[in-house]
Design a protein around this motif. Structure first.
Motif, mmCIF file in Angstrom:
data_model
loop_
_atom_site.group_PDB
_atom_site.id
_atom_site.type_symbol
_atom_site.label_atom_id
_atom_site.label_comp_id
_atom_site.label_asym_id
_atom_site.label_seq_id
_atom_site.Cartn_x
_atom_site.Cartn_y
_atom_site.Cartn_z
ATOM 1 N N LEU B 187 0.825 -1.204 0.000
ATOM 2 C CA LEU B 187 0.000 0.000 0.000
ATOM 3 C C LEU B 187 0.861 1.257 0.000
ATOM 4 N N GLY B 209 -6.794 2.220 3.659
ATOM 5 C CA GLY B 209 -6.464 0.960 2.995
ATOM 6 C C GLY B 209 -7.625 0.028 2.775
ATOM 7 N N HIS B 210 -8.838 0.492 3.029
ATOM 8 C CA HIS B 210 -10.003 -0.361 2.815
ATOM 9 C C HIS B 210 -9.985 -1.582 3.741
ATOM 10 N N TYR B 359 -7.896 2.576 -3.079
ATOM 11 C CA TYR B 359 -7.648 3.194 -1.764
ATOM 12 C C TYR B 359 -7.900 4.690 -1.829
#
Lengths: 540, 360, 202
Positions: B187, B209-210, B359
């Motif tokens: 990420l 970051g979901h 994201y």
């Protein structure tokens, strides 16, 4: 009962009969094994409740109490050994598994060797102990058995006495641990043994292959001490056996003496004793639960359980003046009048308990890790419970519906409403849950009694000097751990000829090996904790 | 956000310009200074955690906890440390003396090295590698070697079982930790510790970051608790089974090292979680709320970092005092059958999220 | 010098004479300033950080658990770090009867404790054999095999009594001298010389 007498007399004409509290059989040693087999197979006496070593002065022998696990009938069998020099008796280990350790105890204290018992080693005393302390002619000279500070040798072999075809007895060596076994010594000083119990454990990686039990690290010789004391003086020892069942133990001894004296205990005292017993059971189960959870790593539960335990101890303290060793039961009744706020305190406790139990279940019982740790671990079958004489919550959760309060009713229990908590799983979870349910039942019993404590005397009139008539008596009560028995043999003097405390924890310790085989090391802690043995009660 | 690197620059300037030291001397002196500072912070933090855990567990258990030595018992761990420093170091006969003495140092050195790369604040970091987080993973796994050696060299069956358990446990859970760290590296796009912090400038990874970030966080906290050998994963030192596990035979300060390292590892796991998921020393920024963000910037970055780490470690202490202990087979099957597959899938998920730019 | 602990007036203690005799001994031997203040620091650490060994044989052990629980909470004094390994403990509370078979084990546990180590004989049984002193299998007090620092009577002693006993121990630690002189090491060595382990098997 008459039926038994007739059949046995026909089969074994040598057997003598008498009728005391129960049917009494006097069996010669040569026929003992056969009689035991007949009693077990034909009449269902499959539970060896007690095997008591005896020294009658002239001769040595054993007294056994057998129980029918279905009908709860009890009979007494007496077997006398030949001579005092090298006495032998036949073992019944193959019929009643629990006889294995009972016979080792008798060997340790009386020197009677059992033919066919696969393990004839010392159980309580050191290997190098001189003499047999429970014999009447035991030499108490301290120079014979000084306090030794050297470590006794651990033996990996044992002996079995085998009777040959010609009737000659010879020794055979039996292996306990092979040299290649990885033996871990757990105890006597170990946080999980709940006292000073020693378990030599052979492990294969994390898996337990065999456990060898060593007792006697807190053997105080209470039964021998009792022989030198008068009856009222012996009562305080019962508080120090299973200190979490102090009041129930002394209740048992007092009832046994009262039975011999034929004293009628006033009703008020009976009710008080019953309430105290149930409070004690709550206390015992709370601590058992708490320490078990601590062993599993959930320390916080211990503190929650002890919080309620302190409330119970407060109630005891107000009435008896002590927190643990009460000396509250005396022959004929109880020692002191109840404290003024006893009733209100107990009622407060009854209000707290259901909430507390709910909290325990939320914190621990429902926890997924706790479930994984307990379910299916150390499964005890009802047959094994009977064979190993596992009574109390452990036996009942295995499916053997035996509760002394119902099976051999005493005190005012027949008048009370309560359920005998029985489950069928037999695993650690069942044992744990059985204790929690029993706490609810105890509360139920107390609730029935607390408003109905009758007025009157708290203690019957008993003679100043208590002399028991000649004879023998056996009394059992249900403590927090199981059936606690008390056996008195009297010759008509002020002190007992032989006093035996038949402790439930002794049998619980005996079943550890059976339950642990094939389980993990961590399961030993789970199993030990849910069996809930108290080591000073095992060792006496 | 105030840049605290002015402190380091000032010191550097002091040596080079004011005192006129040559280059090699400056670097040496700075290294020594840095080492002393880190050691001091290390000791103070460990002592703080000892006190903190005792107080927190007392609160869970309806007790008071230490309150006699100093106000609220804050001096209690200091008393413990003084005592432990001068307690006898028992030398045993049947042990491998060299390895026996080496083991506690390995454990403490591993945790110190991991400690050194944590981002303390804006501009406050010993070294900023380009592979900082990788280095952290690497050095923290030296600790397991110390534990294995401790258990083996003690020549005691309890310690041996404890060490083997610990070896199996730490090696297994290391995988989940690494996988969840890699997930977050995907990420952030960098392995540099400061780089990861700066990547969370506008929004912390746990928010941006979901779902994969949240899963990675859960996996990381569970595996991190196991990695530090703390309840419910405290099998290597399970008191009720193995007396004191791999450090049963250690006394005095040798034991003290294990004791300190245990608490410091707790902090490191908390610190790394703060770094990867909660922005390290980065203040809480909510996009669009400029006034709020501005106020947050006034709180010093060191406090942000320590505060986040302490909150996460508090949760881990909470675990310990609530749950019973797992059994070794359950522990391993939990890792290999659940945690590791989940983190692998999660890594793929995160890659997808990054590739498709899902994201925030 | 009045040796006391927080929130406990000096007059409330018993056995002040004994502590005073230790203090006088300390003064008589004279101390150098640096070593003296170092001693103070060490004693402060030691007396405030007494970690017990989890060791109990009978009823007293249950009261020891109660001592750790919410009502009595020994954590207040910093004693709750009960170590299961004797190597890491500071004192051993002999809680319960010690019998012949247990005696070598207790002695070994004592030998395994790291210096400085202390012993509290807790309860009637550990002091003198208590109600079981006539038994063939019971030690007449743990003092037969270990040098005891504090005796705590009771059967079992109440948790309050245990707190008092450990506080007395902590007071005794406060008047020690690390570098020779007033400490119990001399007595301890003499005691252990007089009570040897007859033969060591391990």
């Amino acid at each position: 009962m008459a039926n038994i007498q007739e059949t046995i007399a026909k089969q074994f004409p040598e057997v003598e009969f008498a009728q005391g509290e129960t049917l009494e059989l006097n069996v010669p040693d040569a026929k003992w094994h056969d009689v035991a087999a007949a009693l077990k197979n034909d009449f269902g006496f499959d539970n060896l409740r007690a095997l008591i070593g005896m020294d009658w002065g002239e001769e040595l022998g054993i007294v056994c109490y057998l129980v029918n696990s279905k009908t709860y009938e009890m009979i007494r069998v007496k077997v006398v050994a030949d001579g005092r020099e090298n006495p032998f008796l036949h073992s019944v280990t193959d019929l009643f598994t629990v006889a294995g350790i009972y016979e080792r105890e008798v060997f340790d204290f009386f020197g009677i060797k059992f033919i066919g018992n696969p393990d004839m080693r010392h159980l309580f005393l050191r290997n190098d102990w001189v003499g047999y302390p429970f014999r009447k002619d035991y030499d108490t000279n301290p120079t014979l058995n000084p306090v030794r500070l050297d470590h006794e040798e651990t033996e990996d072999t044992t002996v079995e006495y085998v009777e040959g075809a010609d009737g000659k007895i010879h020794k055979e060596e039996r292996v306990i641990f092979a040299p290649e076994d990885f033996v871990v010594n757990i105890g006597p000083q170990h946080p999980a043994t709940h006292g000073v119990l020693r378990l030599r454990t052979a492990v294969d990686g994390e898996e337990i292959k065999k456990i060898d039990l060593y007792l006697g690290y807190i053997h105080r010789g209470i039964e021998k001490l009792c022989e030198g004391l008068t009856y009222p003086q012996t009562i305080h020892f019962t508080d120090r056996l299973d200190y979490l069942g102090a009041l129930m133990n002394s209740h048992c001894l007092c009832m046994c003496i009262e039975k011999a004296l034929q004293v009628e205990v006033p009703r008020r005292a009976q009710v008080i004793r019953c309430i105290m017993d149930e409070l004690m059971r709550l206390n015992s189960h709370l601590l058992a639960m708490g320490t078990f959870c601590m062993d599993l790593g959930a320390t916080t539960m211990l503190f929650y359980a002890l919080r309620e335990r302190e409330t119970i101890l407060d109630i005891f303290e107000k009435t008896t003046g002590a927190r643990m060793t009460f000396n509250y039961n005396v022959i004929g009744g109880v020692r002191q009048e109840l404290a003024d706020d006893f009733v209100s305190d107990v009622k407060k406790l009854l209000e707290i308990m259901p909430k507390a139990i709910k909290e325990y279940n939320q914190v621990f019982t429902g926890n997924v890790i706790a479930k994984n740790r307990m379910e299916g671990v150390g499964v005890l079958t009802p047959e094994a419970a009977v064979a190993y004489n596992v009574t109390g919550p452990a036996g009942r959760s295995a499916g053997w519906n035996y509760d002394v309060r119902r099976a051999q009713p005493y005190g005012i229990y027949p008048e009370l409403e309560f359920d005998v908590v029985t489950c069928t799983e037999g695993d650690s979870m069942a044992r744990f849950k059985a204790r929690i349910t029993e706490m609810e039942q105890s509360c139920r019993i107390i609730a029935q009694l607390i408003d109905n404590i009758p007025e009157g005397e708290i203690c019957a009139k008993v003679p100043k000097v208590i002399k028991l008539p000649e004879g023998h008596w056996f009394q059992e009560v249900e403590t927090g751990k199981g059936a606690f028995g008390c056996y008195i043999e009297s010759t008509g003097t002020t002190s007992p000829w032989r006093m035996k405390f038949n402790s439930p924890c002794f049998c619980l310790a005996g079943v550890v090996d059976h339950l642990c085989r094939g389980q993990k090391i961590a399961d030993l802690i789970t199993i030990g904790g849910t069996l809930d043995y108290i080591v000073p009660d095992i060792d006496r | 956000m105030q840049d605290l690197s002015f402190i380091t620059h000032w010191i550097d300037n002091l040596f080079r310009v004011v005192l006129g030291c040559p280059d090699w001397l400056t670097v040496t002196l700075e290294c020594v200074l840095l080492g002393v500072a880190l050691l001091l912070v290390y000791a103070v933090l460990a002592l703080f955690y000892i006190w903190f855990e005792r107080k927190v567990c007392a609160a869970f258990q309806c007790r008071l906890g230490p309150n006699r030595v100093g106000p609220f018992g804050v001096l209690q761990p200091f008393a413990d440390m003084f005592k432990m420093l001068i307690k006898e170091l028992i030398s045993l006969n049947h042990v491998d003396k060299f390895l026996f003495a080496l083991a506690p140092f390995l454990v403490i050195v591993a945790s110190m090295m991991a400690f050194a790369v944590l981002p303390w604040g804006n501009g406050l970091q010993a070294v900023d590698f380009n592979i900082g987080i990788f280095f952290l993973l690497a050095v923290s796994s030296i600790g397991v070697l110390g534990i294995l050696l401790a258990g083996w060299s003690s020549n005691n069956k309890f310690t041996l079982i404890g060490a083997l358990r610990s070896g199996a446990q730490m090696v297994s859970y290391e995988i989940s930790i690494s996988l969840s760290v890699i997930t977050m590296v995907v990420l952030s796009g960098t392995m540099s510790v400061q780089g990861i912090v700066h990547a969370q400038d506008h929004c912390w990874f746990i928010f941006s970051g979901h779902i994969p970030a949240i899963i990675a966080f859960l996996v990381y906290v569970i595996a991190g608790t196991a990695e530090t050998n703390r309840g419910p994963f405290d099998l290597p030192e399970a008191e009720s089974e193995l007396t004191a596990g791999y450090h049963t035979e250690y006394s005095g300060m040798h034991f003290g090292f294990f004791y300190l390292a245990e608490y410091l590892n707790l902090f490191i796991v908390g610190g790394v979680a703060a770094l990867l998921f909660f922005g390290g020393w980065m203040p809480l920024h909510i996009p669009g709320w400029d006034g709020f963000n501005h106020v947050m910037n006034y709180i010093p970055s060191v406090i942000w970092f320590l505060g986040k780490a302490v909150v996460i470690t508090f949760v881990m202490i909470w675990f310990k005092w609530t749950f019973p202990r797992l059994r070794i087979d359950q522990l391993l099957s939990f890792e290999w059958k659940y945690l590791m597959p989940i983190s692998l899938v999660n890594l793929v998920l995160m890659t997808l999220v990054v590739v498709f730019g899902l994201y925030i | 010098m009045e040796v006391t602990t927080k929130s406990m007036p000096y007059e409330d203690w018993k056995d002040n004479e004994y502590i005073e005799s230790l203090v006088n001994e300390l003064k008589a031997s004279g101390t150098n300033v640096i070593v003296g203040s170092l001693d103070k620091l060490i004693n402060w650490g030691r007396s405030n950080s007494l970690w017990p060994l989890t060791f109990a044989t009978s009823c007293c052990g249950i009261e020891f658990i109660a001592l750790g629980a919410a009502r009595y909470d020994m954590a207040r004094f910093g004693w709750e770090v009960a170590r299961s390994s004797p190597r890491q403990a500071d004192f051993m509370m002999v809680a319960g009867t010690i019998v012949h078979r247990m005696a070598p084990v207790v002695r070994r546990l004592y030998d395994q404790l790291a210096e400085p180590k202390y012993v509290i004989a807790c309860g009637g049984c550990a002091i003198s054999g208590g109600p079981f002193k006539n038994s063939y299998h019971v030690l007449k007090g743990v003092g037969e095999i270990l040098p005891v620092d504090v005796y705590c009577p009771g059967c079992p002693p109440r948790p309050e009594a245990m707190i008092y006993a450990i506080m007395q121990l902590s007071r005794k630690v406060k008047v020690e001298k690390f570098f020779g002189g007033v400490n119990r090491k001399e007595n301890q060595k003499e005691f252990l010389k007089n009570h040897p382990i007859s033969e060591t098997t391990n």
